[in-house]
Design a protein around this motif. Structure first.
Motif, PDB file in Angstrom:
ATOM      1  N   UNK A   1      48.440 101.102  50.712  1.00  0.00           N
ATOM      2  CA  UNK A   1      48.000 102.296  51.430  1.00  0.00           C
ATOM      3  C   UNK A   1      47.220 101.893  52.671  1.00  0.00           C
ATOM      4  N   UNK A   2      47.406 102.644  53.741  1.00  0.00           N
ATOM      5  CA  UNK A   2      46.678 102.346  54.981  1.00  0.00           C
ATOM      6  C   UNK A   2      45.184 102.572  54.762  1.00  0.00           C
TER       7      UNK A   2
ATOM      8  N   UNK B   1      47.860  87.776  53.693  1.00  0.00           N
ATOM      9  CA  UNK B   1      47.716  87.009  52.455  1.00  0.00           C
ATOM     10  C   UNK B   1      46.254  86.666  52.160  1.00  0.00           C
ATOM     11  N   UNK B   2      45.364  86.933  53.096  1.00  0.00           N
ATOM     12  CA  UNK B   2      43.950  86.667  52.861  1.00  0.00           C
ATOM     13  C   UNK B   2      43.367  87.740  51.943  1.00  0.00           C
ATOM     14  N   UNK B   3      42.316  87.423  51.169  1.00  0.00           N
ATOM     15  CA  UNK B   3      41.702  88.439  50.307  1.00  0.00           C
ATOM     16  C   UNK B   3      41.060  89.561  51.124  1.00  0.00           C
ATOM     17  N   UNK B   4      41.069  90.748  50.555  1.00  0.00           N
ATOM     18  CA  UNK B   4      40.437  91.932  51.155  1.00  0.00           C
ATOM     19  C   UNK B   4      41.020  92.255  52.522  1.00  0.00           C
ATOM     20  N   UNK B   5      42.306  92.018  52.700  1.00  0.00           N
ATOM     21  CA  UNK B   5      42.954  92.355  53.962  1.00  0.00           C
ATOM     22  C   UNK B   5      44.100  93.317  53.701  1.00  0.00           C
ATOM     23  N   UNK B   6      44.657  93.821  54.780  1.00  0.00           N
ATOM     24  CA  UNK B   6      45.762  94.784  54.705  1.00  0.00           C
ATOM     25  C   UNK B   6      46.908  94.260  55.567  1.00  0.00           C
ATOM     26  N   UNK B   7      48.122  94.352  55.065  1.00  0.00           N
ATOM     27  CA  UNK B   7      49.298  93.885  55.804  1.00  0.00           C
ATOM     28  C   UNK B   7      50.038  95.086  56.388  1.00  0.00           C
ATOM     29  N   UNK B   8      49.962  95.318  57.693  1.00  0.00           N
ATOM     30  CA  UNK B   8      50.654  96.482  58.274  1.00  0.00           C
ATOM     31  C   UNK B   8      52.171  96.397  58.136  1.00  0.00           C
ATOM     32  N   UNK B   9      52.736  95.176  58.039  1.00  0.00           N
ATOM     33  CA  UNK B   9      54.200  95.058  57.960  1.00  0.00           C
ATOM     34  C   UNK B   9      54.747  95.410  56.582  1.00  0.00           C
ATOM     35  N   UNK B  10      53.893  95.778  55.628  1.00  0.00           N
ATOM     36  CA  UNK B  10      54.403  96.326  54.366  1.00  0.00           C
ATOM     37  C   UNK B  10      54.717  97.820  54.505  1.00  0.00           C
ATOM     38  N   UNK B  11      54.414  98.397  55.669  1.00  0.00           N
ATOM     39  CA  UNK B  11      54.712  99.802  55.931  1.00  0.00           C
ATOM     40  C   UNK B  11      56.070  99.905  56.621  1.00  0.00           C
ATOM     41  N   UNK B  12      56.996 100.634  56.019  1.00  0.00           N
ATOM     42  CA  UNK B  12      58.339 100.769  56.593  1.00  0.00           C
ATOM     43  C   UNK B  12      58.285 101.469  57.947  1.00  0.00           C
ATOM     44  N   UNK B  13      57.328 102.372  58.125  1.00  0.00           N
ATOM     45  CA  UNK B  13      57.233 103.106  59.392  1.00  0.00           C
ATOM     46  C   UNK B  13      56.963 102.156  60.561  1.00  0.00           C
ATOM     47  N   UNK B  14      56.078 101.175  60.358  1.00  0.00           N
ATOM     48  CA  UNK B  14      55.792 100.211  61.434  1.00  0.00           C
ATOM     49  C   UNK B  14      57.007  99.337  61.722  1.00  0.00           C
ATOM     50  N   UNK B  15      57.654  98.841  60.671  1.00  0.00           N
ATOM     51  CA  UNK B  15      58.808  97.963  60.874  1.00  0.00           C
ATOM     52  C   UNK B  15      59.970  98.692  61.539  1.00  0.00           C
ATOM     53  N   UNK B  16      60.181  99.948  61.154  1.00  0.00           N
ATOM     54  CA  UNK B  16      61.233 100.722  61.808  1.00  0.00           C
ATOM     55  C   UNK B  16      60.850 101.040  63.251  1.00  0.00           C
ATOM     56  N   UNK B  17      59.554 101.237  63.495  1.00  0.00           N
ATOM     57  CA  UNK B  17      59.085 101.470  64.865  1.00  0.00           C
ATOM     58  C   UNK B  17      59.304 100.273  65.766  1.00  0.00           C
ATOM     59  N   UNK B  18      59.340  99.068  65.174  1.00  0.00           N
ATOM     60  CA  UNK B  18      59.662  97.871  65.952  1.00  0.00           C
ATOM     61  C   UNK B  18      61.173  97.652  66.050  1.00  0.00           C
ATOM     62  N   UNK B  19      61.896  97.910  64.939  1.00  0.00           N
ATOM     63  CA  UNK B  19      63.321  97.580  64.881  1.00  0.00           C
ATOM     64  C   UNK B  19      64.179  98.547  65.688  1.00  0.00           C
ATOM     65  N   UNK B  20      63.936  99.847  65.561  1.00  0.00           N
ATOM     66  CA  UNK B  20      64.830 100.833  66.187  1.00  0.00           C
ATOM     67  C   UNK B  20      64.824 100.742  67.712  1.00  0.00           C
ATOM     68  N   UNK B  21      63.662 100.736  68.395  1.00  0.00           N
ATOM     69  CA  UNK B  21      63.712 100.675  69.867  1.00  0.00           C
ATOM     70  C   UNK B  21      64.342  99.378  70.393  1.00  0.00           C
ATOM     71  N   UNK B  22      64.035  98.246  69.749  1.00  0.00           N
ATOM     72  CA  UNK B  22      64.582  96.981  70.229  1.00  0.00           C
ATOM     73  C   UNK B  22      66.095  96.905  69.989  1.00  0.00           C
TER      74      UNK B  22
END
Length: 226
Positions: free
Chosen positions: A9-10, A87-108
């Motif tokens: 979750x964000x 992969x660090x403790x107490x961090x968040x990975x934005x690339x686990x969100x499909x919305x961000x990855x699609x936001x990068x993939x579709x325009x390119x």
């Protein structure tokens, strides 16, 4: 956490979503190249890595595709840093969100298709029909190739999301097993912790490989259209 999926979750702090901070932080971590003739070891290593990566990535591309060098290299460093920091403790990975990855993939992906349609429309449309196709199969193959063309950005985004999500979930599950078994079966817990350590090393490799695969596939899509 009541649910293993809560880690994806964000996060918010005082009601402010921290996604923007997680996306901005990678650019702060890298040192800025200077105009001196001789740089320190870190800047020299960074410049060598960027030059080697760009050279290998753009080797099969025509001269027209070399304009994308800065964008591809920046995207590679961006994804690589975000994946490894997740992969660090107490961090968040934005690339686990499909919305961000699609936001990068579709325009390119769409940019590569538009470039192909603008510069060489005959060749770009020719990819929808392989040479030497029997007349009866022409309509079916055109439909299949069109679907495969439009499914490319979805494959890009889902591949990155699924690999990172599965790895993080597996680490979370094994870490929970180690924590539970530590008091009852210490020997099994130590063996499980060893597996967890090896899995963490594998996840570091996956984080780097998936960033490279994302950019490599985009370069292959561009190669078909330049």
């Amino acid at each position: 956490m009541t649910n293993f999926f809560d880690q994806f979750m964000s996060p918010t702090y005082l009601g402010v979503p921290l996604m923007a901070l997680a996306l901005t932080l990678p650019w702060v971590l890298y040192p800025t190249p200077s105009s001196r003739w001789l740089n320190n070891r870190l800047l020299t290593l960074q410049a060598w890595f960027i030059n080697r990566f760009t050279q290998q990535l753009l080797l099969p591309l025509n001269t027209g595709g070399h304009k994308w060098a800065v964008m591809f290299t920046s995207l590679m460093l961006f994804l690589l840093t975000i994946n490894l920091m997740g992969l660090l403790p107490y961090t968040f990975t934005p690339t686990t969100q499909l919305s961000l990855n699609m936001g990068l993939a579709v325009p390119l992906w769409l940019a590569t298709v538009i470039i192909g349609m603008r510069n060489q429309p005959t060749i770009a449309l020719g990819h929808l029909l392989p040479e030497g196709t029997p007349p009866l199969l022409v309509p079916i193959l055109i439909i299949i190739e069109t679907i495969s063309l439009f499914i490319r950005p979805l494959a890009l985004g889902v591949r990155l999301t699924a690999n990172l999500t599965a790895g993080h979930l597996l680490i979370q599950l094994i870490a929970t097993a180690v924590f539970v078994l530590m008091s009852t079966m210490p020997t099994v817990a130590i063996i499980t912790a060893t597996v967890l350590f090896l899995l963490t090393l594998l996840e570091v490799a996956v984080a780097m490989i998936q960033a490279y695969v994302f950019v490599l596939l985009l370069s292959l899509y561009l190669q078909e259209n330049v």
